[in-house]
Each structure stands twice: as structure tokens, then as C-alpha cells.
Design an enzyme around this catalytic site. Structure first.
Site, PDB file in Angstrom:
ATOM      1  N   ASP A  13     112.369   2.369  51.468  1.00  0.00           N
ATOM      2  CA  ASP A  13     111.247   3.147  51.984  1.00  0.00           C
ATOM      3  C   ASP A  13     111.428   4.644  51.784  1.00  0.00           C
ATOM      4  O   ASP A  13     110.970   5.451  52.598  1.00  0.00           O
ATOM      5  CB  ASP A  13     111.002   2.841  53.479  1.00  0.00           C
ATOM      6  CG  ASP A  13     110.955   1.346  53.742  1.00  0.00           C
ATOM      7  OD1 ASP A  13     110.199   0.661  53.035  1.00  0.00           O
ATOM      8  OD2 ASP A  13     111.695   0.864  54.613  1.00  0.00           O
ATOM      9  N   LYS A  16     109.732   5.577  46.701  1.00  0.00           N
ATOM     10  CA  LYS A  16     109.910   5.348  45.262  1.00  0.00           C
ATOM     11  C   LYS A  16     108.565   5.161  44.567  1.00  0.00           C
ATOM     12  O   LYS A  16     108.421   5.488  43.406  1.00  0.00           O
ATOM     13  CB  LYS A  16     110.785   4.110  45.015  1.00  0.00           C
ATOM     14  CG  LYS A  16     112.219   4.280  45.471  1.00  0.00           C
ATOM     15  CD  LYS A  16     113.066   3.064  45.162  1.00  0.00           C
ATOM     16  CE  LYS A  16     112.719   1.852  45.989  1.00  0.00           C
ATOM     17  NZ  LYS A  16     113.061   1.941  47.417  1.00  0.00           N
ATOM     18  N   GLY A  40     107.215  -3.339  49.457  1.00  0.00           N
ATOM     19  CA  GLY A  40     105.792  -3.089  49.253  1.00  0.00           C
ATOM     20  C   GLY A  40     105.483  -1.621  49.265  1.00  0.00           C
ATOM     21  O   GLY A  40     106.194  -0.831  49.875  1.00  0.00           O
ATOM     22  N   HIS A  41     104.459  -1.258  48.546  1.00  0.00           N
ATOM     23  CA  HIS A  41     103.968   0.111  48.664  1.00  0.00           C
ATOM     24  C   HIS A  41     102.455   0.114  48.531  1.00  0.00           C
ATOM     25  O   HIS A  41     101.861  -0.763  47.916  1.00  0.00           O
ATOM     26  CB  HIS A  41     104.647   1.056  47.688  1.00  0.00           C
ATOM     27  CG  HIS A  41     104.728   0.540  46.302  1.00  0.00           C
ATOM     28  ND1 HIS A  41     105.822  -0.134  45.838  1.00  0.00           N
ATOM     29  CD2 HIS A  41     103.843   0.583  45.305  1.00  0.00           C
ATOM     30  CE1 HIS A  41     105.604  -0.488  44.600  1.00  0.00           C
ATOM     31  NE2 HIS A  41     104.413  -0.066  44.245  1.00  0.00           N
ATOM     32  N   GLN A 223     113.859  -2.121  47.469  1.00  0.00           N
ATOM     33  CA  GLN A 223     114.889  -1.867  48.481  1.00  0.00           C
ATOM     34  C   GLN A 223     115.764  -0.684  48.026  1.00  0.00           C
ATOM     35  O   GLN A 223     115.259   0.179  47.323  1.00  0.00           O
ATOM     36  CB  GLN A 223     115.729  -3.118  48.796  1.00  0.00           C
ATOM     37  CG  GLN A 223     114.953  -4.195  49.512  1.00  0.00           C
ATOM     38  CD  GLN A 223     114.245  -5.145  48.563  1.00  0.00           C
ATOM     39  OE1 GLN A 223     114.768  -5.506  47.529  1.00  0.00           O
ATOM     40  NE2 GLN A 223     113.059  -5.560  48.905  1.00  0.00           N
TER      41      GLN A 223
HETATM   42  P1  IMP Z   1     115.245  -9.725  53.297  1.00  0.00           P
HETATM   43  O1  IMP Z   1     115.281  -8.892  52.062  1.00  0.00           O
HETATM   44  O2  IMP Z   1     113.861 -10.145  53.712  1.00  0.00           O
HETATM   45  O3  IMP Z   1     116.198 -10.880  53.257  1.00  0.00           O
HETATM   46  O4  IMP Z   1     115.759  -8.800  54.517  1.00  0.00           O
HETATM   47  C1  IMP Z   1     117.111  -8.343  54.593  1.00  0.00           C
HETATM   48  C2  IMP Z   1     117.169  -6.922  55.111  1.00  0.00           C
HETATM   49  O5  IMP Z   1     116.613  -6.035  54.153  1.00  0.00           O
HETATM   50  C3  IMP Z   1     116.377  -6.698  56.413  1.00  0.00           C
HETATM   51  O6  IMP Z   1     117.064  -5.743  57.201  1.00  0.00           O
HETATM   52  C4  IMP Z   1     115.070  -6.092  55.905  1.00  0.00           C
HETATM   53  O7  IMP Z   1     114.447  -5.310  56.893  1.00  0.00           O
HETATM   54  C5  IMP Z   1     115.575  -5.261  54.748  1.00  0.00           C
HETATM   55  N1  IMP Z   1     114.542  -5.011  53.725  1.00  0.00           N
HETATM   56  C6  IMP Z   1     114.070  -5.861  52.804  1.00  0.00           C
HETATM   57  N2  IMP Z   1     113.145  -5.272  52.035  1.00  0.00           N
HETATM   58  C7  IMP Z   1     113.032  -4.002  52.464  1.00  0.00           C
HETATM   59  C8  IMP Z   1     112.263  -2.875  52.041  1.00  0.00           C
HETATM   60  O8  IMP Z   1     111.473  -2.912  51.090  1.00  0.00           O
HETATM   61  N3  IMP Z   1     112.432  -1.736  52.753  1.00  0.00           N
HETATM   62  C9  IMP Z   1     113.310  -1.638  53.788  1.00  0.00           C
HETATM   63  N4  IMP Z   1     114.057  -2.657  54.197  1.00  0.00           N
HETATM   64  C10 IMP Z   1     113.927  -3.836  53.555  1.00  0.00           C
END
Ligand code: IMP
Length: 425
Positions: A13, A16, A40-41, A223
């Protein structure tokens, strides 16, 4: 022409999407290399706001080919929804290319993500519940189904039958749930596969040839560094490799094709989900960042945790990714704070750590060591060059660069494209 990697340096977040948007004008391909619809954006498409989770935002530019690379995991229903939403706004999704090697997120992955989180109770990771972890786990266990399987009904069904037998045992015997039906899953996925088939290609060779034809590629991570499976704050991470090294694996390119790695850092830190966050601020300053920065997740709608900029983690991200330069976003959010803090090291049991701590327990209990700098009251949203910034804001950015050991080349002071400062002219 070489490829550029764009990577988040924090917990995601960082903004990007805005950087991709700025760079898209000078690139021919935007390639997503890992993650799934857990990110997502929001983009403006056809005059309306639209949330994209899987499709690279390069799709908004007619000259750009958008590619979903080998390292991504795809939920076909979500992908088609995004494609339809784009088409409804007059944006042609036919230029989207998808690697046949990308793995599928299956209905049992979604179910198991939710069940595992519930089972973990207070130890839960706070995942996005999009089935990402279970899909990557099956990929590593070599029982995953891939995009290319959607184009061969017989193979798809054979693989599904084998894997579903085990998944149904877990669902029924471990979690006391109903089993899933192979027929229903196969009908649904194969119908979606028919629509997606024209987009499924071998992408790594295509990208390699494009580079030889003088095209430019932007490899875009989802991420970020601290959510990396190997280099992040494990186990509070995602299940893929957002770091620059992951860009090569996830797009099937060699390291010599890349000539720059651009890191994106927010001017403060945020995190969603569980896990350690040494500089988290629970007081009014954290509240200021959350409110002024509108820190609510695009994918899950969760409020993000907020805190001070952590230069220990920037130094780490700079090293792990081999950053060539840094793009600092949301500097405007800090306006109005009487003083701002930068974390320069951690203290734990009488020892000082200036690098990422070698043990997870240290990171959990680390006391941040802060340097305090003067804040600024001025609104920065109209600044267009470094000269327009108050002295205190310039000093803050210069100190980030110094502590992080990486040159800051761009600053963003608002969501609009022109709210960007190019520091070297
Ligand atoms: P997962 O990717 O859904 O398995 O989540 C694992 C961890 O990554 C959790 O703490 C989520 O909140 C974090 N996470 C996954 N995608 C994002 C993102 O796009 N932005 C911020 N945190 C993310």
C-alpha cells in the site's frame, strides 16, 4: 531496452499504482509477477473509479500490453469480473496476456484460507481470505492446477479429481464441513477457461523477444518487501516473493535483462493484518496519519495500522532489492504534525540493532530508537518542485535518503499525476 522492476519497500500500500501509472507512458509492457487478487488499487477508467486486483493498471493505456506472469495465482471468476468491468467502461481487455504457468485459485483454497484463519484464533495472520496461501502451498506441493489446464478439459478433470479427494477429506474430517463437488467446480472453471483461453500464452519467451525488439518492460510487484515469504516478517507475510528477485522468477527473465529497481516508500509506515510493527503509533499522531492518509484497504476495506517511518527497514529493503532509487509517496500527509520521527535503530535487551534483527522475537519486542525532526504546517499538495517545499519537509526527505542509503528521485504530494516532484529535474 532493459526492464525496470517496481517494488514496495514496506508492508504494501505504498502507492505503487500511481508510480506504474506515471511510468506506463514510457513502457511497452507492464508485467505482474506474483500475488493474486489479495492486492488492489483504484484507477480512474472511463471517467469512473474502478478497483483492479489482478490486471496490471497498464491496461488503461492503449500502447501498453498487460501481462500476468508465471508467478501470479489467478481466481478466474475475479479476473473475468475485472475484464468485464473494464469493457463496460470502454476499455478493451483483449490486450491482456496471461501465462499458462500461472496457478489457479480454486474454491477449496478460499474455504481453507478462511478455516485455517479461524482455527489459528489469536495466532491468525489476518490474511485477505482470498485463498492465496493455500494456492501457493499446493503449487509448492505440486498438486496445483494451472491456467493451461483450463484449455484441456480431460487433464483438468483428472488433476481436480486427485486433489479434491484429499481436500474433501480435510474439509469433512478435520473441519467438519461439507465436501465439494468435482462436477460443479469443473463446469464452472472450464466455462471460464473458454473465455480466458485466447489470453493464455507462453509469456516468458514473448517478453524475452520483446526486449530484443527494443521494447521496455515494467515488472510490477504486488504487496511488498516486508510481506515477502522469504525476506519479510515471517510468518506474517504473504505466500509469494514480492522482492526484486521474485520479479525474475515470476516473469521468467534473467537478471541481465533488468537495469533498474525502483523502490516505493510511503513517507510513514502502514500495515494491514497481524504481525510486528515496531514504529506503530497508537496515539493522536497515528490517528492523524490514518485519517489524513485515508488508510483503508482497497481489497478488504480494513483500516490500516499507522506509524513512523522506519529507516532500518528501508535500509534492509534497499539491500534485499538492490534499489537503484526511491519514490517517496504521501509526503503531504505529514503536514500539520509539529514534529516528525524517523526510526534509526532498535533496542532490545541492552543491544542496539541497526539492521533487520536476526531473530523474529527481537523484532516483536524491539524498541524503536527515534530521531526527531521539525514538522511543517504548510499544505504540500500544490508543490511541484523541491523549491516549493518547506525547509523541514526537504530535511525530512534528505534524512530518509541518507539513513536508507538510497537516492530519492521522486516525491508524491497527492493522488494526481501532476502532484509529483522530479527531484533531479
Ligand atoms: P494473504 O496474502 O491474503 O495470504 O495475507 C497475508 C498477509 O499479507 C496479511 O497480513 C495481509 O493483510 C497482507 N497483505 C496481502 N496483500 C496485501 C496488500 O496488497 N497490501 C497490504 N497487505 C497485504
Amino acid at each position: 531496452m532493459p526492464a525496470t522492476i517496481l517494488v514496495g519497500t514496506q508492508w504494501g500500500d505504498e502507492g505503487k499504482g500511481k508510480v506504474t501509472d506515471l511510468l506506463a507512458g514510457r513502457t511497452d509492457f507492464v508485467v505482474r509477477y506474483q500475488g493474486g487478487n489479495n492486492t488492489g488499487h483504484t484507477v480512474v477508467a472511463g471517467g469512473q473509479l474502478l478497483k483492479l486486483h489482478l490486471i496490471p493498471s497498464g491496461i488503461l493505456y492503449p500502447h501498453v500490453t498487460s501481462v500476468i506472469g508465471d508467478g501470479v495465482v489467478i481466481h478466474p471468476g475475479s479476473l473475468l469480473e475485472e475484464m468485464d468491468a473494464l469493457a463496460a467502461r470502454g476499455i478493451d481487455p483483449s490486450r491482456l496476456l496471461i501465462s499458462g504457468n500461472a496457478h489457479l485459485v480454486m474454491p477449496y483454497h478460499l474455504e481453507l484460507d478462511k478455516l485455517t484463519e479461524r482455527y489459528l484464533g489469536k495466532h491468525r495472520l489476518g490474511t485477505t481470505k482470498r485463498g492465496i496461501g493455500p494456492a501457493y502451498a499446493d503449487k509448492a506441493a505440486r498438486i496445483g492446477l494451472r491456467m493451461q489446464d483450463l484449455t484441456d478439459a480431460k487433464i483438468f478433470r483428472e488433476k481436480l479429481d486427485v486433489v479434491l479427494k484429499e481436500k474433501n477429506l480435510i474439509l469433512t474430517k478435520v473441519y467438519n464441513r461439507l465436501p465439494m463437488e468435482a462436477d460443479r467446480i469443473a463446469d464452472d472453471y472450464l466455462a471460464k477457461g473458454e473465455r480466458l483461453a485466447p489470453h493464455i500464452v507462453e509469456t516468458s519467451g514473448l517478453l524475452w523477444r520483446a526486449l530484443r525488439e527494443g521494447k521496455h518492460l515494467l515488472l510490477e510487484g504486488a504487496q511488498a518487501t516486508l510481506l515477502d515469504l522469504d525476506h519479510g516478517t515471517y510468518p506474517f507475510v504473504t505466500s509469494s516473493n514480492p522482492v526484486a528477485g521474485g520479479a525474475l522468477v515470476g516473469s521468467g527473465l534473467g537478471p541481465k535483462e533488468v537495469d533498474s529497481v525502483i523502490g516505493v516508500a510511503k513517507a510513514y509506515m502502514t500495515r494491514v493484518g497481524s504481525g510486528p510493527f515496531p514504529t506503530e503509533d497508537f496515539g493522536p499522531d497515528g490517528g492523524h496519519l490514518a485519517e489524513k492518509g485515508a488508510e483503508i484497504g482497497t481489497t478488504t476495506g480494513r483500516t490500516r495500522r499507522c506509524g513512523w517511518f522506519d529507516a532500518v527497514l528501508l535500509r534492509y529493503a534497499s539491500r534485499i532489492n538492490g534499489l537503484s532509487e526511491l519514490f517517496v509517496t504521501k509526503l503531504d500527509v505529514l503536514s500539520g504534525l509539529p514534529r516528525v520521527r524517523l526510526c534509526t535503530a532498535y533496542d532490545f535487551e541492552g543491544e542496539r540493532y541497526e539492521d533487520f534483527p536476526p531473530h523474529q522475537s527481537i523484532f516483536h519486542k524491539a524498541e524503536p530508537v527515534y530521531e526527531e525532526l521539525e514538522g511543517w504546517a504548510e499544505d504540500l499538495s500544490d508543490a511541484r518542485s523541491a523549491g516549493d517545499l518547506p525547509k523541514a519537509a526537504r530535511a525530512y526527505v534528505a534524512r530518509i535518503s541518507e539513513l536508507g542509503g538510497v537516492r530519492v528521485r521522486h516525491l508524491s504530494v497527492g493522488p494526481e499525476r501532476d502532484q509529483t516532484l522530479w527531484l533531479d529535474g
